[in-house]
Motif scaffolding. Structure first.
Motif, short mmCIF file in Angstrom:
data_model
loop_
_atom_site.label_atom_id
_atom_site.label_comp_id
_atom_site.label_asym_id
_atom_site.label_seq_id
_atom_site.Cartn_x
_atom_site.Cartn_y
_atom_site.Cartn_z
N LYS B 324 0.83 -1.19 0.00
CA LYS B 324 0.00 0.00 0.00
C LYS B 324 0.87 1.25 0.00
CE LYS B 324 -3.36 2.16 2.83
NZ LYS B 324 -3.64 2.26 4.26
N ILE B 325 1.94 1.22 0.84
CA ILE B 325 2.85 2.37 0.90
C ILE B 325 3.55 2.56 -0.44
CG2 ILE B 325 4.89 3.32 2.05
CD1 ILE B 325 4.03 1.79 4.56
N LEU B 326 3.97 1.43 -1.04
CA LEU B 326 4.70 1.52 -2.31
C LEU B 326 3.82 2.12 -3.41
CD1 LEU B 326 6.67 -1.84 -2.30
CD2 LEU B 326 7.62 0.48 -2.26
N SER B 327 2.55 1.69 -3.41
CA SER B 327 1.68 2.22 -4.48
C SER B 327 1.45 3.72 -4.31
CB SER B 327 0.35 1.46 -4.50
OG SER B 327 -0.37 1.73 -3.32
N LEU B 328 1.38 4.17 -3.02
CA LEU B 328 1.28 5.61 -2.77
C LEU B 328 2.57 6.31 -3.20
CD1 LEU B 328 -0.47 5.71 0.72
CD2 LEU B 328 -1.41 6.54 -1.43
N ALA B 329 3.73 5.67 -2.89
CA ALA B 329 5.02 6.28 -3.21
C ALA B 329 5.17 6.43 -4.73
CB ALA B 329 6.15 5.44 -2.63
N LEU B 330 4.69 5.41 -5.45
CA LEU B 330 4.82 5.47 -6.92
C LEU B 330 3.99 6.61 -7.48
CD1 LEU B 330 4.76 1.67 -7.84
CD2 LEU B 330 6.71 3.25 -7.81
N LYS B 331 2.84 6.89 -6.79
CA LYS B 331 2.01 7.99 -7.26
C LYS B 331 2.43 9.32 -6.66
CE LYS B 331 -1.88 5.05 -6.69
NZ LYS B 331 -3.05 5.03 -5.86
N ASN B 332 3.53 9.31 -5.85
CA ASN B 332 4.00 10.53 -5.17
C ASN B 332 2.89 11.19 -4.34
OD1 ASN B 332 6.63 10.61 -5.60
ND2 ASN B 332 6.57 11.90 -7.44
N GLU B 333 2.09 10.36 -3.69
CA GLU B 333 0.98 10.89 -2.89
C GLU B 333 1.25 10.71 -1.41
OE1 GLU B 333 -2.80 9.16 -3.77
OE2 GLU B 333 -2.62 9.69 -5.88
N THR B 334 0.64 11.55 -0.58
CA THR B 334 0.54 11.25 0.84
C THR B 334 -0.92 11.28 1.23
OG1 THR B 334 0.87 13.56 1.36
CG2 THR B 334 2.80 12.12 1.57
N GLU B 335 -1.20 10.47 2.25
CA GLU B 335 -2.56 10.34 2.75
C GLU B 335 -2.76 11.33 3.87
OE1 GLU B 335 -4.68 6.08 3.58
OE2 GLU B 335 -2.66 6.51 4.28
N PRO B 336 -3.87 12.07 3.96
CA PRO B 336 -4.12 12.87 5.17
C PRO B 336 -4.69 11.95 6.26
CG PRO B 336 -5.89 13.17 3.60
CD PRO B 336 -4.93 12.20 2.97
N LEU B 337 -4.55 12.38 7.52
CA LEU B 337 -5.10 11.61 8.63
C LEU B 337 -6.62 11.70 8.61
CD1 LEU B 337 -4.90 10.10 11.33
CD2 LEU B 337 -4.68 12.30 12.46
N ASN B 338 -7.28 10.53 8.62
CA ASN B 338 -8.73 10.49 8.68
C ASN B 338 -9.13 10.38 10.15
OD1 ASN B 338 -11.39 9.71 8.78
ND2 ASN B 338 -11.29 8.57 6.85
N THR B 339 -9.54 11.50 10.76
CA THR B 339 -9.80 11.51 12.20
C THR B 339 -10.94 10.57 12.57
OG1 THR B 339 -9.27 13.85 12.03
CG2 THR B 339 -9.94 13.06 14.18
N THR B 340 -11.97 10.49 11.73
CA THR B 340 -13.09 9.58 12.02
C THR B 340 -12.59 8.14 12.12
OG1 THR B 340 -14.35 11.04 10.60
CG2 THR B 340 -15.43 9.01 11.34
N ASN B 341 -11.77 7.75 11.15
CA ASN B 341 -11.22 6.40 11.19
C ASN B 341 -10.38 6.18 12.44
OD1 ASN B 341 -12.34 5.21 9.06
ND2 ASN B 341 -10.52 5.28 7.72
N ALA B 342 -9.58 7.20 12.80
CA ALA B 342 -8.74 7.08 14.00
C ALA B 342 -9.62 6.89 15.23
CB ALA B 342 -7.88 8.32 14.15
N TRP B 343 -10.70 7.67 15.31
CA TRP B 343 -11.64 7.52 16.41
C TRP B 343 -12.26 6.13 16.44
CZ3 TRP B 343 -13.05 8.95 20.91
CH2 TRP B 343 -12.86 10.26 21.35
N LEU B 344 -12.78 5.67 15.31
CA LEU B 344 -13.43 4.35 15.26
C LEU B 344 -12.45 3.25 15.64
CD1 LEU B 344 -15.71 4.47 12.10
CD2 LEU B 344 -16.42 4.22 14.47
N SER B 345 -11.27 3.30 15.02
CA SER B 345 -10.28 2.24 15.26
C SER B 345 -9.86 2.22 16.72
CB SER B 345 -9.07 2.49 14.34
OG SER B 345 -7.89 2.05 14.93
N ASP B 346 -9.54 3.41 17.28
CA ASP B 346 -9.12 3.44 18.67
C ASP B 346 -10.25 3.05 19.62
OD1 ASP B 346 -6.71 4.19 17.76
OD2 ASP B 346 -6.51 5.99 18.99
N SER B 347 -11.49 3.46 19.29
CA SER B 347 -12.60 3.15 20.21
C SER B 347 -12.87 1.66 20.27
CB SER B 347 -13.88 3.85 19.74
OG SER B 347 -13.66 5.19 19.55
N TYR B 348 -12.91 1.00 19.11
CA TYR B 348 -13.27 -0.42 19.20
C TYR B 348 -12.15 -1.20 19.84
CZ TYR B 348 -10.84 -2.88 15.33
OH TYR B 348 -9.93 -3.48 14.53
#
Lengths: 472, 472, 472
Positions: B324-348
């Motif tokens: 996943k990281i490599l495919s992002l690197a090939l596209k020269n992209e970075t992902e922003p932090l998805n706070t909702t996902n962080a909340w859901l993941s940490d809560s469960y």
């Protein structure tokens, strides 16, 4: 008395063979359950009831008679009715004279009445021998036979013989009687089943206080500070990051508080030069709840372990990792291995693992069935030697975790140090004082004091009678 | 033998001083081991055997005599021979008259013979007092003295005095006698050592059934579906991914099934308006195996924790992350932090950790030695209050894990929802019904019913005799 | 109050009602604590002391008299003074004649004196009946009433009646008396509280030896080899990587050593054709410490689990992962999924998880309170069936972990194979031999031997008296 002659006649042909009849007043849940269990164990049972028609739920081998008739048939009468209905027993005073009355009642609140139910019963029927028993056993446990809860039956009473008879019945039912002394103990016995973990109250309240304090402390440092200065929304830290700061901090402080009273006691004994004067009350109470303090600390350590182990699964952590790699990739850079960091990271993890494992071992040895199977010397070895080793490992774990961050200014936000720095205060004090106490110049007099020596002896001949079992 | 005459002389002046001689018929493993232990505890022992030459393995302080001679020396005779050899005892009927015969035998199968061995013995030697005992103790445990297995000795018999004598011997050997009543109980006592976790059968079979169902369910969704539609070989999911779907699902369902019977019982009591009529048999049985159900659920939860924590170590997961990281690197992209996902993941994760820790605590309190040290109120507090909190946390863990995927069509493959969605049915029903039962309009009558109140009372005076210990 | 006056009258004629007075010589810690507990349980207590002024710490209901006066008041005298002060008792020989003297003393070292303190006491006062008791209970435990350590009181003595009296007192105090036989057992009883985990010595020394060996072995392979050939500094492997090689290896070897003696015993029995000859001493001792071996193995397995689960958090591992991804990114490459690797990785993790969970279950069932609640058949089922399953799972875990690396030359550095390869030797031997023993041609004769059959029987009639409880 015609009761005796009746008994003698009934028993003559087969005296040894039969257990004595037991009478139960009251056909409620508990009376029925106890009756059923008594019949199973070979006791003939008669119920005394206002309504002498046999209700369907009464065990089928039992008779149901009027109170008067039932009481005449037995030397032991179990009073399985509520305290507020005791008054009718005064009318039976004559028949109950000389009988053993077993009070099995409980109240709804601690110290509900000025005197215990058993003492009240003894006042109502002064000619009877009142014994308190069975109040800690539940009807349901007796019926289902599983007895998951305690098998212990506290027994107290003023008449030794009566108490002995009741204790024999308790044993016959497969339960363990514990003689608690005279009827004065009834109040305490009646309060016992109403208690809710009295020894745990202080440790749990203390840890809740610490949790609350460190929660707001970490909230300010880790959520509000970055929000104010960097406008970053780290509110989701409340779910895992902040609990994982609170848990280790509270666990370490509580663990240190387990060993602090022992150190204080040593200082007091050294200062007073004797072990024959009582410790202050707060210290006595503190020493008695050390086990509970330690187990609460273990629970927090357990949570800390789980919170730490899920770190790599967290969505935020995975995002942070991939972002860091991506930013390096964009710069076409590679990082060299930082051996110091590798050492620090591996060391604090290893110290934490060893500390937690020893702590877990301490927890296992405090299980009643395990501690029952070790002798006193083994128990002390585990609880003090291994206990101090655990404290040392956990303190070292925190120190190495801090590593070179102690002096870094970025660790201080709004002049607040990291929470783990605060948590190191108590354990370090305990370890330093304990280390000082090990020096021979302090250890030797302390050992002598604990063996009974006194700096200013009150009774000159006492030192002759030292038993080589020192307290603690 | 001059040794014997010496013994008799030595004993003459001080008879009260000695324990009574015990005779053992049979010099097999168990007879010898028991003889050895009896001698250790101060009982003179004689063996009755066909072959009166002392074999080398007989304890050296014991005598070996013929059956007749041995029987004459003692009031208690332990019959340590197999049932099929009992018949020769009829020839000794006269000597055995009035003696206490202790049947220690076991069978090879449950209910192997129509009557118990002890009852058969009582028929063969009608003049003797037969007591069943010691069958749950093994020769090896007696010999090695470790007694790792149970110290409990079930005792039953028709003659009270004889039973008392045997129970005294049991106590002298450091074992715990449990009086099980008359000789009728012998059948059950003989079956006891042949049982293999009878209370665990239903919970284990149920969980195996659930495991099998969810295994095939997940196999279809997670392995066969992608193979059919995307030609991907995910067969290695069988090792970890699928078990990690099955375990939490089975754990949650079993945990809910622990609390379902209590809710059903409350509904039945409310409907009937009394607690004095028996529950249906299946409900009674279900209620008695709740502890086992809960512990099996805990085992699955434990496996779920381990399976989850190894996720980042799995080769497949590491490959997926790096890809996943490599495919992002090939596209020269970075992902922003998805706070909702962080909340859901940490809560469960946090809910799961708290739920599992509480569940683990419940497991610890169900250890016999721990539950023996709490009173009834504390036991109920832990098992019901903390139990429901565990169920709520675990259900919430699953709900938050689902998050916004419940309505996403990608969660349904071949119209099959995710396994965790199915697992939510039972716990949600239990929690909703429990929530409804808490409302005062239902809670008040229920409390009164449990205190003995009846909507259509059968015996008008019973309410006078309520004991304030309600069932469950 | 008329209740009181009535009571006094009621008690006058009925002396049997009272417990007998107990005399305690010595007013040290232990004497006072025991006196306090005895008074609580209804015994009148008199102290015998040189100094008859009541010291402040003596329980207030007790009298303090001279030794002579105190001894005259009671039939039982507890000698709570140190052995070196026993000699003055000779002067009281006349008064002590016929009395029960309870020796409660301990020594400072194992076998400190040629004869036990109790036997020495019996020599000094030959007219008295000496009973050894209470030495395993500590003053502190009696005082605090918590009795966290054992409730068991070992009792021994030559006079049955005296022993019975002391055991009754023990029971009245809520403790469990264990009759250990005649006064000869006193030596052992006095040594008991001085023991420090005697059964654990061999398992712990053995595991320390194995740890030391595998530490240096791994140090050479994993730190010194790369330093010499590749000049890489992997010294930080000492913190986690090397312990995580040692722990699984030691755990597996110890687990196999738990099952090796059983296999050896079967071979010896088959070879000898009888079970009636003793095993060699080393085998007997080995078999008795199998439980401890297993628990030490479990501790190492537990450490292995923790060391493994922190892998993804380690700074070094995170560096290695990111470096690997970066090097791929620089080459603009992506890796395809290696299904074989995914299978191997997931399988060995799954096997490890199942093996550890079963191992943990075995550990729980070896808790005294759990094993007390299972019958012999269940205990054997868990310890042998589930035990072998654990061994198979753990061995398979190691084999699959090795995977295709067994034959790879990179696994051999300086001709040294990986540590896990060495660890497979013992478990594979045990499993292969056990597998061979299951074949009917060997299993049938073995079963018959264990039921008492002998190839060259010594006593032809013994086979008649087999009890169907085979050893082990």
């Amino acid at each position: 008395m015609n009761k005796n002659s009746y008994n003698i006649m009934a028993l003559t042909p087969n005296t040894s063979n039969k257990r004595e009849t037991v009478c139960i007043f009251g056909t409620g849940d508990f009376g029925r359950a106890l009756g059923h269990k008594l019949i199973q164990s070979g006791y003939p049972v008669v119920f005394g009831s206002r309504n002498t028609q046999t209700p369907s739920l009464i065990p089928k081998d039992a008779e149901v008679l009027s109170h008067t008739e039932a009481a005449q048939k037995a030397a032991i009468i179990i009073i399985a009715i509520q305290r507020q209905h005791y008054s009718f027993l005064t009318s039976l005073a004559e028949i109950l004279h000389g009988k053993v009355l077993v009070d099995v009642s409980n109240n709804l609140k601690i110290n509900q009445y000025p005197e215990s139910n058993a003492e009240y019963l003894a006042q109502l029927v002064p000619g009877a021998k009142v014994v308190k028993a069975f109040n800690t056993v539940s009807a349901w446990a007796l019926q289902s036979g599983t007895l998951d809860a305690s098998r212990q039956v506290f027994v107290c009473g003023d008449d030794m013989e009566a108490k002995q008879m009741v204790m024999d019945i308790v044993r016959a039912l497969g339960l363990t009687p514990l003689d608690q002394g005279s009827l004065l103990a009834a109040q305490e016995i009646e309060n016992y089943p109403l208690q809710l973990f009295p020894m745990w109250k202080f440790p749990i309240l203390l840890s809740l206080g610490l949790v609350a304090f460190f929660f707001f402390y970490s909230l300010i440092r880790d959520v509000i500070y970055p929000y104010v200065y960097e406008s970053k929304d780290f509110s989701f830290f409340i779910a895992i990051s902040i609990p994982n700061r609170i848990c280790p901090v509270v666990a370490l402080i509580l663990l240190a508080l387990v060993y602090l009273p022992g150190v204080l006691a040593a200082i007091i004994q050294l200062y007073r030069g004797t072990k024959y004067s009582r410790f202050p009350d707060w210290l006595d109470k503190w020493m008695l709840c050390r086990k509970q303090l330690g187990l609460v600390a273990l629970a927090f350590a357990f949570l800390h372990v789980l919170y730490t182990l899920v770190i790599p699964i967290r969505s935020f952590v995975r995002w942070r990792t991939s972002n860091k790699i991506l930013s390096l990739a964009l710069k076409n850079e590679t990082e060299p291995l930082n051996t110091t960091n590798a050492w620090l990271s591996d060391s604090y993890l290893a110290l934490g693992i060893l500390g937690f494992s020893l702590f877990f071992l301490l927890g296992i040895t405090s299980l009643p069935s395990v501690s029952n199977n070790v002798n006193w010397r083994e128990f002390r070895f585990v609880q003090s030697k291994l206990g101090y080793l655990t404290l040392i490992l956990c303190t070292a774990h925190t120190l190495v975790y801090g590593g070179n961050r102690f002096l870094s200014p970025s660790s201080y936000r709004w002049y607040l140090p990291n929470a783990y720095m605060l948590s190191l205060i108590v354990p370090c004090i305990v370890l330093v004082v304990k280390f000082v106490l090990i020096f021979p110049c302090l250890d030797k007099p302390l050992t002598r004091i604990r063996q009974g020596w006194e700096r200013n002896p009150q009774y000159p001949d006492k030192s002759n009678y030292i038993i080589n079992k020192s307290a603690v």
